[in-house]
Structures are given as structure tokens and as C-alpha cells.
Design a protein around this motif. Structure first.
Motif, PDB file in Angstrom:
ATOM      1  N   PHE A   1      -3.925  23.726  40.287  1.00  0.00           N
ATOM      2  CA  PHE A   1      -3.447  25.001  40.239  1.00  0.00           C
ATOM      3  C   PHE A   1      -2.504  25.036  41.540  1.00  0.00           C
ATOM      4  CE2 PHE A   1      -3.103  29.268  41.901  1.00  0.00           C
ATOM      5  CZ  PHE A   1      -3.320  29.977  41.049  1.00  0.00           C
ATOM      6  N   LEU A   2      -2.713  24.593  42.669  1.00  0.00           N
ATOM      7  CA  LEU A   2      -1.663  24.553  43.783  1.00  0.00           C
ATOM      8  C   LEU A   2      -0.165  23.861  43.334  1.00  0.00           C
ATOM      9  CD1 LEU A   2      -3.694  24.260  46.886  1.00  0.00           C
ATOM     10  CD2 LEU A   2      -2.798  26.179  46.199  1.00  0.00           C
ATOM     11  N   ALA A   3      -0.423  22.696  42.722  1.00  0.00           N
ATOM     12  CA  ALA A   3       0.496  21.903  42.120  1.00  0.00           C
ATOM     13  C   ALA A   3       1.411  22.605  41.272  1.00  0.00           C
ATOM     14  CB  ALA A   3       0.167  20.373  41.807  1.00  0.00           C
ATOM     15  N   ILE A   4       0.836  23.181  40.175  1.00  0.00           N
ATOM     16  CA  ILE A   4       1.666  24.039  39.421  1.00  0.00           C
ATOM     17  C   ILE A   4       2.441  25.186  39.859  1.00  0.00           C
ATOM     18  CG2 ILE A   4       1.583  25.194  36.959  1.00  0.00           C
ATOM     19  CD1 ILE A   4      -0.745  23.373  36.270  1.00  0.00           C
ATOM     20  N   PHE A   5       1.777  25.904  40.649  1.00  0.00           N
ATOM     21  CA  PHE A   5       2.142  26.900  41.252  1.00  0.00           C
ATOM     22  C   PHE A   5       3.309  26.573  42.191  1.00  0.00           C
ATOM     23  CE2 PHE A   5       2.142  28.992  45.322  1.00  0.00           C
ATOM     24  CZ  PHE A   5       2.573  30.092  45.368  1.00  0.00           C
ATOM     25  N   THR A   6       3.299  25.628  43.018  1.00  0.00           N
ATOM     26  CA  THR A   6       4.391  25.281  43.856  1.00  0.00           C
ATOM     27  C   THR A   6       5.674  25.013  43.091  1.00  0.00           C
ATOM     28  OG1 THR A   6       2.781  24.211  45.476  1.00  0.00           O
ATOM     29  CG2 THR A   6       4.970  23.704  45.732  1.00  0.00           C
ATOM     30  N   VAL A   7       5.549  24.293  41.930  1.00  0.00           N
ATOM     31  CA  VAL A   7       6.681  24.062  41.245  1.00  0.00           C
ATOM     32  C   VAL A   7       7.423  25.386  40.667  1.00  0.00           C
ATOM     33  CG1 VAL A   7       7.789  23.253  38.861  1.00  0.00           C
ATOM     34  CG2 VAL A   7       5.984  21.562  40.335  1.00  0.00           C
TER      35      VAL A   7
ATOM     36  N   ALA B   1      12.000  23.265  36.221  1.00  0.00           N
ATOM     37  CA  ALA B   1      10.792  23.728  36.527  1.00  0.00           C
ATOM     38  C   ALA B   1      10.013  24.340  35.633  1.00  0.00           C
ATOM     39  CB  ALA B   1      10.787  24.665  37.863  1.00  0.00           C
ATOM     40  N   ARG B   2      10.725  25.119  34.670  1.00  0.00           N
ATOM     41  CA  ARG B   2      10.101  25.738  33.493  1.00  0.00           C
ATOM     42  C   ARG B   2       9.385  24.698  32.566  1.00  0.00           C
ATOM     43  NH1 ARG B   2      14.411  27.777  31.442  1.00  0.00           N
ATOM     44  NH2 ARG B   2      14.028  29.551  32.879  1.00  0.00           N
ATOM     45  N   TRP B   3      10.185  23.486  32.077  1.00  0.00           N
ATOM     46  CA  TRP B   3       9.824  22.634  31.088  1.00  0.00           C
ATOM     47  C   TRP B   3       8.892  21.642  31.503  1.00  0.00           C
ATOM     48  CZ3 TRP B   3      10.325  24.015  26.423  1.00  0.00           C
ATOM     49  CH2 TRP B   3      11.000  25.120  25.935  1.00  0.00           C
ATOM     50  N   SER B   4       9.073  21.313  32.928  1.00  0.00           N
ATOM     51  CA  SER B   4       8.061  20.349  33.202  1.00  0.00           C
ATOM     52  C   SER B   4       6.808  20.891  33.503  1.00  0.00           C
ATOM     53  CB  SER B   4       8.436  19.749  34.898  1.00  0.00           C
ATOM     54  OG  SER B   4       8.513  21.002  35.539  1.00  0.00           O
ATOM     55  N   ARG B   5       6.615  22.317  33.892  1.00  0.00           N
ATOM     56  CA  ARG B   5       5.229  22.807  33.969  1.00  0.00           C
ATOM     57  C   ARG B   5       4.521  23.103  32.651  1.00  0.00           C
ATOM     58  NH1 ARG B   5       6.439  28.399  36.681  1.00  0.00           N
ATOM     59  NH2 ARG B   5       8.358  28.110  36.020  1.00  0.00           N
ATOM     60  N   ILE B   6       5.630  23.436  31.621  1.00  0.00           N
ATOM     61  CA  ILE B   6       5.007  23.554  30.195  1.00  0.00           C
ATOM     62  C   ILE B   6       4.668  21.908  29.798  1.00  0.00           C
ATOM     63  CG2 ILE B   6       5.812  23.995  27.748  1.00  0.00           C
ATOM     64  CD1 ILE B   6       7.674  26.087  28.794  1.00  0.00           C
ATOM     65  N   GLY B   7       5.338  21.183  30.005  1.00  0.00           N
ATOM     66  CA  GLY B   7       4.992  19.925  29.573  1.00  0.00           C
ATOM     67  C   GLY B   7       3.333  19.579  30.218  1.00  0.00           C
TER      68      GLY B   7
ATOM     69  N   LEU C   1       2.464  31.958  36.086  1.00  0.00           N
ATOM     70  CA  LEU C   1       3.104  33.182  36.269  1.00  0.00           C
ATOM     71  C   LEU C   1       2.968  33.601  37.833  1.00  0.00           C
ATOM     72  CD1 LEU C   1       1.166  35.516  33.460  1.00  0.00           C
ATOM     73  CD2 LEU C   1       3.702  34.694  33.622  1.00  0.00           C
ATOM     74  N   VAL C   2       2.024  33.044  38.516  1.00  0.00           N
ATOM     75  CA  VAL C   2       1.865  33.376  39.924  1.00  0.00           C
ATOM     76  C   VAL C   2       3.243  32.573  40.694  1.00  0.00           C
ATOM     77  CG1 VAL C   2       0.852  32.852  41.918  1.00  0.00           C
ATOM     78  CG2 VAL C   2      -0.326  33.870  40.178  1.00  0.00           C
ATOM     79  N   GLY C   3       3.418  31.464  40.077  1.00  0.00           N
ATOM     80  CA  GLY C   3       4.602  30.600  40.659  1.00  0.00           C
ATOM     81  C   GLY C   3       5.946  31.264  40.180  1.00  0.00           C
ATOM     82  N   GLU C   4       6.255  32.062  39.120  1.00  0.00           N
ATOM     83  CA  GLU C   4       7.419  32.702  38.739  1.00  0.00           C
ATOM     84  C   GLU C   4       7.323  33.883  39.759  1.00  0.00           C
ATOM     85  OE1 GLU C   4      10.023  32.230  36.415  1.00  0.00           O
ATOM     86  OE2 GLU C   4       9.219  30.192  36.463  1.00  0.00           O
TER      87      GLU C   4
END
Length: 418
Positions: free
Chosen positions: A105-111, A121-127, A181-184
Motif C-alpha cells: 500500500f505504501l509503495a503504490i501510494f508513494t508513486v 505514475a498513472r500507468w505504472s500503478r495501473i499496471g 486515490l490517496v496517492g492522487e
């Protein structure tokens, strides 16, 4: 300073303090992971029913936690590494899945919050999220086609396996959507903070510019006051000195009176100049008499009389206190008008009137001279009067009278606007 294009804004890298906090967070996560792993192994409550050795499990949680030390410096790399390790830990069926999920969770949020390249950032998280759902689907299929899982305590209306699948899907949808969403939101909040800081800096610059303008306006006001003081008193002194020179041999008494007037006028001029110049001194003490007001008008009229004018003075309406700035402006208007009469009008009589109206103070100076007036070589005559009155929202009428002479009438509001 040109305003940035905020849609293209890039977040600055982490500060040293933020980097130190990342180290602390990684340490706390590692300690929690070790504790949870030891507790689960002590209870034998493994997520998958079995687990590798405690030593291997501790190595997995160590590998998952260490990348968090640089999560804000290299957010994309950390997310990829953590994702691979997360799937590897699940493949080995380590005893705990809670702390690895927190790390992911922390890794995805940080990106979402720190990666500068927003499209990446968007497409890497989606991937990564798609990858995780593919892994989840693989595990579900393996569970379905594998040995039958017995749900001993199942009592609900749904098929136990179907309920298990839906539960896993819904939980993971919420988990990954929340991380995304929290990252955004964190990125947007940082951009909004940057906008506020930019606007605050713009406001500070604007305030500095306004301050410089106010200082320039104050210097202009002091220059007008200096002109008023010098022009009026020096004109009277010149006329009296000339009169004394002409009668010095024939009428010593009249010459003495004229010289006394010159002396008194010079002292008055020096006192007013001292008060004005004191404004420019940072350590000057406040002097309540530095700025003349309505009570000082009789002295102006006496100076005009000493210059050879016949002066009439009338006050109409009920006299009352007016703001000091209004009183000073009224005094300066009368002073400038009398100075112009003495210097340029060739008049024998001047009529000075002051009217206290309901919400305004009106002063009027009328003479019987040639009906012209000079604006002053330095440009502080009628122009200076109008500028001074405009500060208070007042008005000025100035021009030749119908029969003979010149009229100056100033109106100054005495009530502050609501």
C-alpha cells in the motif's frame, strides 16, 4: 514572477527531514513485521495453513521493508521491487500477509504522491494493480481446481467457495483503489500548497510594491507641505523685507515692525519645517503641533495682513472637531490660496470663509485682484491642492470670479465612509 502552469507542475524532491522520516517508517514497519511474524509462528495461525521456516519468513519481511527507506527518492523503483517481493512472499506462503500488504500500500501510494512523471505514475500503478489481480485470479483458479477446501463452519445462504471468491475480489478492489486515490489526493494537496505559497509570495511582492508606492506618495505629500510652508512664509518675508527697505530711512518705526514680522514669520516657517522634516527621521519623536490645523488659521490671516492685504474672516455653522488629516488639508488649501493672492493676484482684499456643513468642511478664499493664479514653479499649486483633497474624497473649485478676483473653494468630507 510568471505564474507556473499548474497542470505541468512537478513536485520537488523530498527534503532531508522527509528522508529521515522514511528511514524511521521503514524501521517501524520492519519491527512490526518481525513481531507479527513471531506471534503468528508462535500460535501456528498461518495464513495458508503452513509456512516455511521462521528464518526464511524473517528474511522476506526484511526484504520487503528495506526498500521503504528510499520510497520518496525512488518511488517507481520501490513499487516495482516491493510488488515482486510481495508475490514472491505469497508464492512461498509466508505466515503473515498483513504487513506485506501494508508495505505494498505504501509503495503504490508513494508513486501517486511523489513520482514526477505523472503519466508514468498513472500507468505504472495501473499496471501493478492489474498484475496483482492477475495473481489473485491465478490463486483463485488454483484453489477452485485444486483439492476441495472444506468450510466447516459455513452457515450462510451462499456457496462457501463463491463467497470466498467475492470476498477476496471486493477486499482487493477497495485496497488498491484506496491506495491509488490517496496517492492522487496527496499529489493534489502538494500542488495546492505550492499554489498557496506562490500566491503568498505574489501577495508579499504586491505589498512591498504598495509600500514603496505609499512611501513615494508620502514623500510627495511632504514635498507639497514643504512647498506650502516655504512659498507662503517666504512670500510674506519678502514683502515685509521690501517694505522695511523702502521706509528704513524715513520711518524707522514702520521698518522695525516690518522686520519683526519677518522675524516672526521666519520662526514660524522654521517650526513647521522642523515638524515636516522630523517625519523623515526614523527616531523622531511625535510632536502633536508638527502638523498645523484649523486653530492655526488666524496666524495665516495675520501673515496675510502683515503683507498688506485687508482680510475678512468668517466661520459659519457650528464649529466641531474634524479629523486631523482633514484639518491639515484645509489649512494647506488656505495657505496655498493666500500665498497665490500675495504673490500673483495684486489684490487689496481677501475674504476667507469656513463652513461646517452636516458631513463636510468647506473653506473658501476669494480676492478682488486680477483674477489669475499661478500653479507654482514646482507644480504644487492647484495640482497639489487637488491631489491633497482627493486623498479624502474631497473636491476643489478654482477660477476667476464673475466681476473681479479669484475664488478657491474646497470641500472636505468629515465623516468616514462605512
Amino acid at each position: 514572477m510568471q505564474e507556473p502552469v499548474w497542470n505541468e507542475w512537478r513536485r520537488p524532491g523530498p527534503t532531508p527531514a522527509q528522508r529521515r522520516r522514511d528511514v524511521i517508517v521503514a524501521g517501524v514497519v520492519l519491527l512490526c513485521a518481525v513481531e507479527v511474524t513471531v506471534l503468528i509462528n508462535s500460535m501456528g495461525a498461518f495464513v495458508y495453513g503452513r509456512a516455511p521456516s521462521l528464518r526464511e519468513q524473517l528474511l522476506w519481511v526484511l526484504a520487503l521493508s528495506v526498500p521503504l527507506v528510499v520510497r520518496r527518492r525512488y518511488p517507481l523503483a520501490v513499487m516495482i521491487v516491493v510488488s515482486v517481493l510481495f508475490i514472491g512472499a505469497q508464492w512461498r506462503q509466508t505466515g503473515d500477509n498483513l504487513v506485506p500488504s501494508v508495505v505494498l500500500f505504501l509503495a503504490i501510494f508513494t508513486v501517486g504522491a511523489w513520482e514526477q512523471r505523472r503519466t508514468l505514475a498513472r500507468w505504472s500503478r495501473i499496471g501493478v494493480i492489474v498484475w496483482m489481480f492477475l495473481w489473485l485470479g491465478f490463486n483463485l483458479v488454483r484453489a477452485i481446481i485444486g483439492p476441495e477446501v472444506k468450510f466447516k463452519n459455513a452457515a450462510g445462504p451462499m456457496d462457501p467457495m463463491l463467497a470466498n471468491v467475492l470476498y477476496g475480489l471486493e477486499f482487493n478492489v477497495f485496497f488498491f483503489a484506496f491506495a491509488y486515490l490517496v496517492g492522487e489526493m496527496a499529489w493534489t494537496a502538494a500542488r495546492r500548497q505550492a499554489q498557496l505559497e506562490f500566491q503568498a509570495e505574489e501577495l508579499r511582492r504586491s505589498q512591498e510594491q504598495n509600500t514603496r508606492g505609499a512611501i513615494a506618495a508620502e514623500r510627495m505629500r511632504i514635498a507639497r507641505d514643504l512647498h506650502d510652508v516655504v512659498a507662503h512664509h517666504v512670500s510674506v518675508m519678502g514683502i515685509q523685507a521690501g517694505a522695511a527697505r523702502r521706509v528704513l530711512d524715513s520711518d524707522a518705526g514702520m521698518a522695525r515692525d516690518a522686520l519683526q514680522t519677518v522675524e516672526q514669520t521666519a520662526r514660524t516657517a522654521i517650526n513647521e519645517l522642523r515638524g515636516l522634516l522630523g517625519v523623515l527621521r526614523a527616531d523622531a519623536e511625535t510632536d502633536s503641533k508638527a502638523a498645523p490645523g484649523l486653530d492655526d488659521l488666524p496666524e495665516l490671516l495675520d501673515n496675510a495682513r502683515a503683507a498688506g492685504l485687508e482680510v475678512s474672516h468668517g466661520v459659519y455653522g457650528a464649529p466641531r472637531d474634524v479629523p486631523s488629516a482633514v484639518a491639515l488639508s484645509a489649512y494647506r488649501v488656505v495657505q496655498e490660496a493666500l500665498t497665490n493672492v500675495v504673490k500673483h493676484a495684486d489684490a487689496s482684499h481677501v475674504d476667507v470663509r469656513m463652513r461646517f456643513l452636516e458631513s463636510a468642511l468647506e473653506v473658501e478664499v476669494a480676492d478682488d485682484g486680477r483674477g489669475n493664479v499661478a500653479s507654482g514653479g514646482a507644480g504644487f499649486g492647484l495640482v497639489g491642492m487637488r491631489e491633497r483633497l482627493a486623498v479624502h474624497g474631497g473636491s476643489l473649485e478654482a477660477g476667476p470670479r464673475r466681476n473681479a478676483g479669484y475664488l478657491v473653494r474646497a470641500s472636505l468630507p468629515t465623516e468616514e465612509k462605512a
